[in-house]
Design an enzyme around this catalytic site. Structure first.
Site, PDB file in Angstrom:
ATOM      1  CG  HIS A   1      -1.806   1.166   1.362  1.00 18.41           C
ATOM      2  ND1 HIS A   1      -3.158   1.118   1.083  1.00 18.41           N
ATOM      3  CD2 HIS A   1      -1.557   2.443   1.756  1.00 18.41           C
ATOM      4  CE1 HIS A   1      -3.687   2.306   1.292  1.00 18.41           C
ATOM      5  NE2 HIS A   1      -2.739   3.147   1.710  1.00 18.41           N
ATOM      6  CD  GLU A   2       1.586   3.540   3.707  1.00 19.22           C
ATOM      7  OE1 GLU A   2       1.751   4.626   3.085  1.00 19.22           O
ATOM      8  OE2 GLU A   2       0.561   3.318   4.378  1.00 19.22           O
TER       9      GLU A   2
ATOM     10  CG  HIS B   1       0.166   6.317  -0.761  1.00 19.65           C
ATOM     11  ND1 HIS B   1      -0.867   6.969  -1.392  1.00 19.65           N
ATOM     12  CD2 HIS B   1      -0.366   5.776   0.369  1.00 19.65           C
ATOM     13  CE1 HIS B   1      -1.983   6.826  -0.680  1.00 19.65           C
ATOM     14  NE2 HIS B   1      -1.699   6.107   0.384  1.00 19.65           N
TER      15      HIS B   1
ATOM     16  CG  HIS C   1       0.275   8.775  -7.230  1.00 16.53           C
ATOM     17  ND1 HIS C   1      -0.841   9.178  -6.529  1.00 16.53           N
ATOM     18  CD2 HIS C   1       0.111   9.272  -8.487  1.00 16.53           C
ATOM     19  CE1 HIS C   1      -1.637   9.856  -7.326  1.00 16.53           C
ATOM     20  NE2 HIS C   1      -1.082   9.935  -8.515  1.00 16.53           N
TER      21      HIS C   1
END
Length: 710
Positions: free
Chosen positions: A495-496, A499, A502
């Protein structure tokens, strides 16, 4: 280095970023930024251009953003009394400065004058987007207010910064203040050996116990708390730990009750001053939801769709406990829920989560994740050697990794931190990042991503590299053995990193529109879509290998894991919805509820969203840092996790159809989502990738709450 916090160096000299340097460096940055803003504001209205208005505004605060960003980062990972004092001394000044940018009438007149020029009306693409976003930023921050109302807004913003900083400090301090020392090993029955070993190491680190008379130490950090709640057979032990968690932010001198009310009241004042009925409408105006009512409607709609499944899961758990204990069916105690849920999972699927842990050593998971990302998105990830310099100036070198072409060693803020370079397929240095995975008392809880430098395309056609970071609070290595994770930890790392990708893959030439600077109900799409690969065999084969033997995850164990994937999915979905519902109610209803008992209001808000329990559990509201440790943060926006789950579940259906490791699909996602930042509206970016608007049913189908339609 005279002003280390302001140094525009790619390799950050963390040992020079001391509390004593914060005030002089940030005050200098404020002074310089103000001079640049004044120069823009003094531009003759008949001489305004894109370069001397919008681009100059972009550049004006860059040094301050860089320096203050490093201060905030250190506050999160290396908190100390001296740092906290220096941070709090400068916080009001920085808050006042940032508020005044949008309230500077001369500056606003210059920007409006440019917006009326032929050059402005001829803008296209990213430059047009910057103009639109800048004008909306100023309007939404009070640029059109009368002078006396601007003064009021400045005061509100400064007070919100102070109140939310104190709220976060109370959560951190009350978390660190709690510990439970166990001397009787029999009380630890049921706990996995990994949790016992970690508790023993924690006690040793604090000077408790000896080899002859061992002591086990438990804290309110999640890697310590969660195994107790899920596995400890001693109900009294679970109750003690649960009571400790409910006390976070709840008791003097760290009681956040009054701060919650004050923060809510100040946010409401701000919303009304800016012409909105409530804070939710103010915050969501430029997000995908647009209004608080729309976000509540989304939440209520999903609630209606799953409430029967949720009620059935609650009844099933109560029945299971009754059958196992030979007692009449009744509601559970809050400290029984995780314990009996885990028992039910084992009973139904013969799956013990601890069986999975040896297959998820952190080093293999991280390496496998990087390999996966390299294949899908066409990049290369290379670890760089690091060094750590302590307060006394002593240096430690860590040679793990590959020297960079310039042979520069990256400095880190703690010996556990790793540093990596992200390269494009042609060798272009796209960015670098730090990874900091283990808990410390000086580090805030949870997991997060942040950025320290924003790069992107340069005017000469080259690329300036980005710098970001990802942090967590995972089980640390114990006794010289690798750190082992449960599957949820694996999802957290993915998940991290979503980010982070991105940010690192952003290719927007305007920094403020790059990377994760997107609508907050879109920002979780790149992170949450990464979690999907944690359930795919082709992806798991890259990293799910036994820590000792290197054997891949056995097919039988994978089958059980996949079968249990949607276990109590309605319960987990309802939990997320309850947080979003509470958040939206708090930020739309303060005028109707001011002066009430805070817990009574939350209980009323969440009627039908929580399982009935024997003992009333105090709400999470006093320790909900997502909502209250930042002037805005996720306030009125927590629903966005579920909103973005709809986006990620739907977007991943394309990978499922075209191949989960298909580089062509990955290239499309990179080019149409990850690289685009906020250069175009999020609705358009999603449609560009999927060819249509998002479908809520994709989430329900993935969660097993709706049958797939053919």
């Amino acid at each position: 280095m005279k002003h280390p916090f302001l140094a525009d160096t790619f390799i950050i000299p963390w040992h020079l970023l001391t509390p004593a340097r914060i005030q002089p460096d940030i005050e200098l940055a404020l002074e310089r930024a103000q001079q640049k803003l004044d120069a823009i504001a003094d531009t003759p209205l008949d001489a305004v251009t894109f370069d001397n208005t919008l681009l100059a505004l972009e550049e004006a605060t860059e040094e301050l953003t860089r320096g203050w960003g490093s201060v905030g980062h250190l506050d999160s990972v290396s908190n100390s009394p001296a740092l906290r004092e220096a941070y709090n001394a400068m916080l009001p000044k920085v808050s006042e400065f940032t508020t005044r940018i949008s309230l500077n009438d001369k500056l606003w007149q210059v920007l409006k004058a440019f917006a009326e020029t032929a050059e402005a009306k001829a803008l296209t693409g990213t430059r047009k987007r910057l103009l639109e976003e800048t004008l909306e930023d100023f309007k939404g921050s009070g640029a059109d207010l009368l002078p006396e109302k601007k003064k009021l807004l400045e005061g509100i913003n400064a007070e919100l910064s102070r109140l939310t900083q104190k709220y976060g400090e109370n959560v951190l301090d009350s978390t660190n203040a709690w510990e439970l020392l166990i001397e009787d090993e029999s009380r630890l029955a049921g706990l996995p050996q990994s949790a016992k070993d970690a508790a023993r190491e924690s006690a040793k680190a604090k000077g408790h116990g000896t080899d002859e008379k061992p002591v086990w130490r438990f804290t309110q950090h999640m890697p310590s708390l969660l195994p107790v709640m899920k596995y400890a057979d001693d109900e009294a032990l679970r109750k003690q730990v649960w009571e400790g968690s409910t006390g976070i932010g709840q008791q003097a001198p760290h009681d956040n009750t009054d701060l919650v009310w004050k923060i809510l009241e100040k946010r409401q004042e701000k919303a009304e001053l800016l012409g909105k009925a409530n804070f939710a409408d103010l915050v969501l105006e430029r997000r995908m939801a647009k209004t608080g009512a729309a976000a509540l409607a989304f939440t209520d709609d999903l609630h209606e769709r799953i409430k029967d499944a949720f009620a059935a899961e609650v009844a099933e758990l109560e029945t299971f406990k009754a059958e196992q204990t030979g007692t009449p069916r009744d509601h559970l105690q809050p400290w029984e829920v995780a314990y009996w849920s885990e028992k039910l999972r084992k009973h139904r699927y013969a799956l013990d989560e601890e069986e999975l842990r040896p297959y998820f050593p952190i080093h293999r998971v991280v390496e496998g994740m990087y390999t996966l990302v390299e294949r899908i998105f066409g990049v290369k990830i290379v670890q760089r050697p690091t060094r750590f310099v302590d307060e006394a100036g002593a240096e430690q070198r860590f040679d793990e990794g590959t020297p960079s072409p310039d042979h520069v060693v990256a400095e880190v803020w703690h010996p556990d931190v790793k540093f990596y370079d992200l390269l494009d397929a042609d060798g272009t240095h796209l960015g670098s990042f730090y990874a900091d995975w283990y808990p410390r008392e000086s580090k805030r809880g949870g997991a997060w991503m942040n950025y320290l430098r924003t790069g992107g395309p340069r005017p000469d056609g080259s690329t300036a590299p980005h710098i970001g970071l990802m942090c967590g609070n995972l089980n640390p290595p114990v006794g010289g053995k690798p750190a082992l994770m449960n599957h949820r930890d694996v999802e957290t790392i993915f998940h991290e990193f979503g980010h982070l990708l991105h940010h690192l893959l952003g290719k927007v030439e305007i920094k403020s529109l790059n990377g994760v600077n997107v609508a907050w109900d879109f920002v979780e799409l790149p992170s949450q879509i990464m979690e999907n690969w944690c359930w795919e065999k082709e992806a798991l084969d890259l990293f799910a290998k036994h820590v000792d033997t290197g054997e891949p995850l056995p097919a039988a164990l994978l089958d059980k894991m996949l079968a249990a994937r949607n276990f109590e999915q309605a319960t987990m979905t309802m939990r997320q919805l309850s947080f979003g519902k509470m958040d939206l109610d708090l930020h739309t209803g303060i005028k109707d509820h001011a002066g009430r008992d805070l817990d009574a209001w939350v209980d009323e808000s969440l009627e039908g969203y929580r399982a009935p329990l024997k003992t009333k559990a105090p709400g999470i509201v006093r320790r909900f840092t997502h909502l209250f440790s930042d002037p805005t943060g996720y306030a009125a926006g927590y629903y966005s996790y579920k909103w973005a789950e709809v986006l990620d579940a739907d977007a991943f259906t394309r990978f499922k159809a075209e191949g989960v490791l298909n580089p062509a699909t990955g290239k499309d996602f990179r080019e149409k989502i990850l690289q685009k930042g906020n250069s175009e509206p999020p609705e358009k970016l999603f449609r560009d990738f999927m060819g249509r608007d998002p479908d809520l049913n994709s989430l329900l189908i993935r969660a097993g709450l709706r049958l797939e339609q053919h």
